[in-house]
Design a protein around this motif. Structure first.
Motif, PDB file in Angstrom:
ATOM      1  N   ASP A 125     -68.874 -60.726 -24.678  1.00  0.00           N
ATOM      2  CA  ASP A 125     -67.483 -60.341 -24.446  1.00  0.00           C
ATOM      3  C   ASP A 125     -66.957 -59.484 -25.588  1.00  0.00           C
ATOM      4  OD1 ASP A 125     -67.361 -61.578 -22.021  1.00  0.00           O
ATOM      5  OD2 ASP A 125     -66.576 -63.474 -22.812  1.00  0.00           O
ATOM      6  N   GLU A 126     -67.379 -59.774 -26.810  1.00  0.00           N
ATOM      7  CA  GLU A 126     -66.937 -58.993 -27.968  1.00  0.00           C
ATOM      8  C   GLU A 126     -67.481 -57.564 -27.907  1.00  0.00           C
ATOM      9  OE1 GLU A 126     -65.074 -57.823 -31.334  1.00  0.00           O
ATOM     10  OE2 GLU A 126     -64.705 -59.643 -30.185  1.00  0.00           O
ATOM     11  N   GLU A 127     -68.765 -57.405 -27.536  1.00  0.00           N
ATOM     12  CA  GLU A 127     -69.348 -56.069 -27.390  1.00  0.00           C
ATOM     13  C   GLU A 127     -68.663 -55.301 -26.267  1.00  0.00           C
ATOM     14  OE1 GLU A 127     -73.968 -56.736 -28.810  1.00  0.00           O
ATOM     15  OE2 GLU A 127     -73.363 -57.417 -26.806  1.00  0.00           O
ATOM     16  N   PHE A 128     -68.356 -56.000 -25.178  1.00  0.00           N
ATOM     17  CA  PHE A 128     -67.645 -55.374 -24.061  1.00  0.00           C
ATOM     18  C   PHE A 128     -66.273 -54.872 -24.522  1.00  0.00           C
ATOM     19  CE2 PHE A 128     -64.530 -55.807 -20.602  1.00  0.00           C
ATOM     20  CZ  PHE A 128     -65.049 -54.876 -19.718  1.00  0.00           C
ATOM     21  N   ARG A 129     -65.545 -55.686 -25.296  1.00  0.00           N
ATOM     22  CA  ARG A 129     -64.210 -55.312 -25.759  1.00  0.00           C
ATOM     23  C   ARG A 129     -64.288 -54.069 -26.658  1.00  0.00           C
ATOM     24  NH1 ARG A 129     -61.514 -55.573 -30.018  1.00  0.00           N
ATOM     25  NH2 ARG A 129     -62.906 -56.926 -31.177  1.00  0.00           N
ATOM     26  N   LYS A 132     -65.144 -51.028 -24.549  1.00  0.00           N
ATOM     27  CA  LYS A 132     -63.979 -50.682 -23.744  1.00  0.00           C
ATOM     28  C   LYS A 132     -62.961 -49.921 -24.577  1.00  0.00           C
ATOM     29  CE  LYS A 132     -60.280 -53.102 -21.501  1.00  0.00           C
ATOM     30  NZ  LYS A 132     -59.803 -54.378 -21.012  1.00  0.00           N
ATOM     31  N   GLU A 133     -62.746 -50.328 -25.806  1.00  0.00           N
ATOM     32  CA  GLU A 133     -61.819 -49.617 -26.682  1.00  0.00           C
ATOM     33  C   GLU A 133     -62.312 -48.197 -26.995  1.00  0.00           C
ATOM     34  OE1 GLU A 133     -61.235 -51.976 -30.171  1.00  0.00           O
ATOM     35  OE2 GLU A 133     -60.167 -53.574 -29.089  1.00  0.00           O
ATOM     36  N   LYS A 134     -63.626 -48.066 -27.155  1.00  0.00           N
ATOM     37  CA  LYS A 134     -64.198 -46.731 -27.389  1.00  0.00           C
ATOM     38  C   LYS A 134     -63.949 -45.804 -26.207  1.00  0.00           C
ATOM     39  CE  LYS A 134     -68.175 -46.661 -30.442  1.00  0.00           C
ATOM     40  NZ  LYS A 134     -69.614 -46.682 -30.478  1.00  0.00           N
ATOM     41  N   VAL A 135     -64.149 -46.348 -25.005  1.00  0.00           N
ATOM     42  CA  VAL A 135     -63.975 -45.544 -23.799  1.00  0.00           C
ATOM     43  C   VAL A 135     -62.524 -45.135 -23.634  1.00  0.00           C
ATOM     44  CG1 VAL A 135     -64.045 -45.628 -21.269  1.00  0.00           C
ATOM     45  CG2 VAL A 135     -65.981 -46.491 -22.592  1.00  0.00           C
ATOM     46  N   LEU A 136     -61.609 -46.043 -23.895  1.00  0.00           N
ATOM     47  CA  LEU A 136     -60.199 -45.758 -23.648  1.00  0.00           C
ATOM     48  C   LEU A 136     -59.571 -44.923 -24.756  1.00  0.00           C
ATOM     49  CD1 LEU A 136     -59.076 -49.224 -22.221  1.00  0.00           C
ATOM     50  CD2 LEU A 136     -59.549 -47.095 -20.990  1.00  0.00           C
ATOM     51  N   HIS A 137     -60.190 -44.791 -25.894  1.00  0.00           N
ATOM     52  CA  HIS A 137     -59.611 -43.967 -26.976  1.00  0.00           C
ATOM     53  C   HIS A 137     -60.360 -42.723 -27.177  1.00  0.00           C
ATOM     54  CE1 HIS A 137     -57.762 -47.860 -28.138  1.00  0.00           C
ATOM     55  NE2 HIS A 137     -56.728 -47.035 -28.240  1.00  0.00           N
TER      56      HIS A 137
END
Length: 137
Positions: A125-129, A132-137
């Motif tokens: 879940d931590e790697e996913f988070r 996800k932040e990389k993709v959205l920024h």
């Protein structure tokens, strides 16, 4: 038997005229083939018109080619460009179909792939988070 002086029998000007006539003959053959190809390529002419022009250029080649160039030569370049453009578009279409979509994936696609990877348990879940932040920024 007497000796033959070849330089005297075939002077430099004679060699020049021979080269010039060969060049003109090759150019004539090239022009004749271009006209015949243009006759077949022209979609605006019907079958009888194409047959007439072809017979005219075969029976009276010099007159037929010159009359064709005067009557229809203005659009020969446009027809050649259209043919090249159609070939290029066909090649590009084939490459796109063969290679597939090569553009960057959208954010939604990237998030969906990340969700699939997390659902399979390949990432935490931590790697996913973080991803996800990389993709959205």
């Amino acid at each position: 038997m007497g000796s033959v002086n070849l330089a005297y029998d075939y002077p430099l000007l004679g060699a020049f005229w021979t080269v010039m006539w060969i060049f003109l003959w090759v150019m004539w053959i090239f022009l004749l083939f271009r006209v015949v190809v243009d006759i077949f390529r022209d979609d605006s002419m019907g079958g009888w018109a194409k047959t007439g022009w072809l017979v005219f250029t075969i029976v009276l080649p010099f007159l037929g080619v010159f009359v064709y160039l005067i009557a229809r030569g203005k659009d020969m370049g446009a027809r050649e460009q259209a043919h090249v453009r159609a070939q290029l578009e066909e090649t590009n279409r084939y490459v796109r179909e063969t290679v597939g979509a090569t553009g960057p994936a959208s954010e939604a696609d990237q998030l969906a792939k990340l969700s699939e990877i997390r659902a399979r348990g390949d990432i935490s879940d931590e790697e996913f988070r973080r991803a996800k932040e990389k993709v959205l920024h």
